[in-house]
Design a protein around this motif. Structure first.
Motif: not given
Length: 738
Positions: A578-583, A587-592
């Motif tokens: 949940x934290x990862x998906x919201x952040x 923020x410049x997060x590459x969720x791949x």
């Protein structure tokens, strides 16, 4: 960034033991306000602690405060190499102590005499005079403690509790195995494994305020199952045998005795006789302290002060019930002062229970959804504060540490402050964002602070609330600067820290992500302190966006937040997701490209992430992970999951070894590095070996990095340095970097 720059921080981080060497610690304040005693090594890479005294009055020609060395191991050992017994090494492992020299000390009530062990020998330091000397005793010495009046020093050696005069005369046994007791299993005056590892109780004996008697724990490990730790790199060496109480198996039997000090005024045997009761005829008379040990077997806390009778806190095995017991020193009988119950479990807190000077009981309790300070029958704090510890109990107030509660006006993410509390209200003592703690006696308070904007530890000394001195820190300045963005994520407002590469610009685009949590009970990582985020910043500087999230189960938020993980550690993984998906929206997060790393519980969480949520996590580094909770200790594991016999389905659901997802074709295999010290006696290497075997059986590729001779702490410099470098190499192979 050049290779030389990349290597500089890991080497410095290892050599400075996470930048703790050279910083002052272990403070004691004399009741007359004249002295502050503490430990500190000579510089930021020196592991050897010396005993120091800060004289607040008359230390310099102008009468100002001045520091001086009260005991130097190099002088006391005449340059000899320090040698540690197996018992001392085990004690340091339980306390996560990685330094050397004088790593702990105890003082009399006037703080004029200090006692400490060094290389298995007993030393006493006259704190006013600044002289230290060895006392002629049988060793190896563990946990020496002066009597309150400073006339005697008690210590443990080879399973016995002994005492010697502070003048070096009259060394004798107070309590030792005998009369049919097995010395291989029975010891006096030492804390058992789960007390030291999980209850934060490292002691096994306590002096009376009058210095004439002691409360002494008797530990019998005969019921505990034996485990063997071998060193495969040295097959010529015998495995080490240890009593390890795994979940659902027997604990050590702990009893408590009042033991008279022969020759002390008012004690039995004061006429010069031995008083009877000790196995070799040298000890004082014993009176057993009685309570229903079958229902409340855990001796969690002992408090003995002039303000009241000896006070015990005992817990049921499932930790849902605890009793506060007052001891009758004449008979050993106990009476219940207070009872607490909780459907989940009851936490233990530093500094409690204790008596206030007026005889009221001081405790921390979970009431009305908040964690509050209770004095007598009255709660003195509310939901605005989340109590962490009682630091001192004075005539007019109680000094506590606390973080912001759920009803606080502002969240103050990661901050911990010091407060003065009494019937008139609550007053904050510490100032500015940070993590603060304190030691106080009388008019003098020592405030230790770490802050987000500055590296290291600052220590100020206050008298009557006004700063009068500071203690120098010789800790090294880190080779990099951490710049965490402290925030909250998701509907549950999960505390988070986000770290980007130094010099990152928006044009650099989205970054591969590294989650860097502990994420479980008793392990808060999102704190308002600079040095706590240095390793995460270093990983960020290798080209990653690093996220640290403290989800449910971690401390510092509320009782409900901590106890949400009852029967299910899987919730801790849900909160990381949940934290990862919201952040990712801020923020410049590459969720791949998402990896996760962790140690101990964090290692469990990392392995859990790639096994249960390979749709989110693409690589993991699991250091010293708990993979099968049946292999972890009683007091910790049963608090959250019950016992394996009563709740086998709970253990199966939370296990990595029995994970049905290992063979599920819809769960793709992700790169997983397992790291484990083969000498780890806390999370034993069997955890990693069993998971590796299960992964192999399921046809899942993974890497295993065994660390020969390494314990749960990984204190060795080369090991600590290279572990960071090898992890970056794994991440770059698995995810790549900018």
């Amino acid at each position: 960034m050049t290779l030389r720059q990349q290597l500089s921080f890991p080497r410095q981080y290892a050599r400075t033991q996470r930048f703790t060497l050279g910083a002052p610690r272990a403070f004691t304040v004399s009741p007359d306000g004249a002295r502050v005693v503490f430990l500190r090594s000579a510089d930021g890479t020196d592991r050897v602690n010396r005993l120091w005294v800060l004289d607040l009055d008359g230390g310099t020609a102008g009468g100002g405060p001045a520091e001086r060395v009260a005991a130097d191991p190099a002088t006391l050992l005449a340059g000899a190499t320090e040698r540690l017994s197996a018992e001392e090494r085990a004690r340091r492992e339980r306390s996560r102590e990685g330094s050397a020299g004088i790593v702990g000390y105890a003082a009399d009530s006037a703080v004029e005499l200090a006692a400490f062990a060094l290389s298995g020998r007993l030393f006493a330091a006259e704190l006013r005079a600044g002289t230290a000397r060895a006392l002629p005793v049988r060793g190896p010495v563990i946990d020496p403690r002066p009597s309150p009046d400073g006339r005697h020093i008690a210590y443990t050696a080879r399973g016995a509790l002994r005492v010697i005069g502070a003048d070096g005369e009259g060394d004798r046994v107070l309590a030792a195995p005998g009369g049919g007791e097995d010395p291989e299993n029975v010891s006096y005056g030492r804390a058992e494994f789960v007390a030291a590892e999980e209850m934060d109780r490292s002691r096994g004996y306590w002096w009376s305020p009058e210095s004439d008697r002691l409360l002494v724990a008797r530990v019998d490990t005969a019921p505990v199952h034996r485990w063997w730790t071998a060193d495969p790199a040295h097959p010529d060496r015998e495995p080490v045998k240890a009593a390890y109480p795994a979940a659902g198996t027997p604990n050590a039997e702990v009893r408590l005795f009042l033991v008279d000090l022969p020759g002390a005024a008012g004690a039995d045997g004061a006429d010069g006789t031995d008083g009877g009761g000790a196995a070799d005829g040298e000890g004082g008379a014993r009176t057993e302290v009685t309570w229903d040990r079958a229902r409340h077997p855990y001796l969690a806390r002992v408090h003995w002060s002039a303000a009241g009778a000896p006070l015990l806190l005992v817990q049921s095995r499932d930790q849902s019930s605890e009793l506060y017991l007052a001891v009758d020193p004449a008979t050993g009988a106990t009476r219940t002062v207070h009872r607490d119950e909780d459907p989940a479990w009851l936490e233990l807190f530093p500094g409690t229970p204790a008596w206030a000077p007026d005889g009221r009981l001081v405790r921390i309790a979970d009431e009305g959804g908040a964690r509050v300070l209770v004095v007598g029958d009255r709660a003195l704090t509310g939901a605005q504060l989340h109590l962490r510890a009682v630091l001192d109990i004075g005539e007019h107030d109680v000094l506590v540490s606390a973080s912001a509660g759920e009803e606080a006006a502002e969240p103050e993410t990661g901050e911990v402050h010091v407060y003065r509390v009494n019937e008139l209200g609550v007053e904050r003592f510490s100032a500015g964002a940070g993590v603060h703690s304190a030691v106080r006696s009388g008019r003098v308070t020592v405030l230790a602070s770490t802050r987000p904007a500055a590296p290291g530890l600052s220590v100020q000394v206050f008298r009557d609330g006004k700063p009068v001195a500071s203690l120098a820190s010789y800790a090294e300045q880190p080779a990099l600067t951490a710049a965490p963005a402290l925030t909250e994520a998701g509907a549950r407002r999960i505390p988070c820290a986000v770290l980007l590469p130094t010099g990152y610009q928006e044009s650099d685009g989205r970054l591969p992500v590294l989650l860097d949590p502990y994420g479980g009970p008793h392990g808060q990582r999102v704190v308002a302190a600079h040095n706590a985020h240095l390793t995460s910043q270093w990983f960020a500087d290798q080209g990653y966006a690093v996220v640290v999230a403290d989800g449910r189960g971690t401390p510092g938020r509320s009782p409900a937040w901590e106890k949400a993980v009852r029967n299910s550690f899987l919730l801790t993984l849900d909160d990381q997701v949940d934290a990862l998906q919201d952040l990712a929206g801020r923020f410049p997060l590459d969720t791949g490209r998402v990896a996760i790393r962790g140690w101990s519980y964090g290692g469990y969480l990392a392995a859990l992430a790639v096994l249960r949520r390979p749709d989110v996590f693409h690589a993991a580094i699991a250091g010293a992970p708990v993979t099968d909770w049946r292999l972890y200790d009683t007091h910790y594991t049963e608090r959250y999951l019950g016992t394996p016999d009563d709740a086998p389905e709970v253990y199966a659901a939370n296990s990595l070894v029995t994970d049905d997802g290992l063979s599920a074709p819809e769960n793709p295999a992700r790169p997983l590095m397992l790291i484990h010290g083969l000498a780890d006696d806390n999370v034993v290497a069997a955890h990693t070996l069993r998971l590796s075997s299960a992964l192999l059986s399921a046809g899942r590729p993974h890497e295993v990095l065994p660390l020969t001779g390494v314990t749960h702490m990984t204190p060795q410099e080369q090991v600590a340095e290279n572990l960071l470098l090898l992890q970056v190499d794994f991440l770059q192979r698995s995810l790549g970097a900018r």
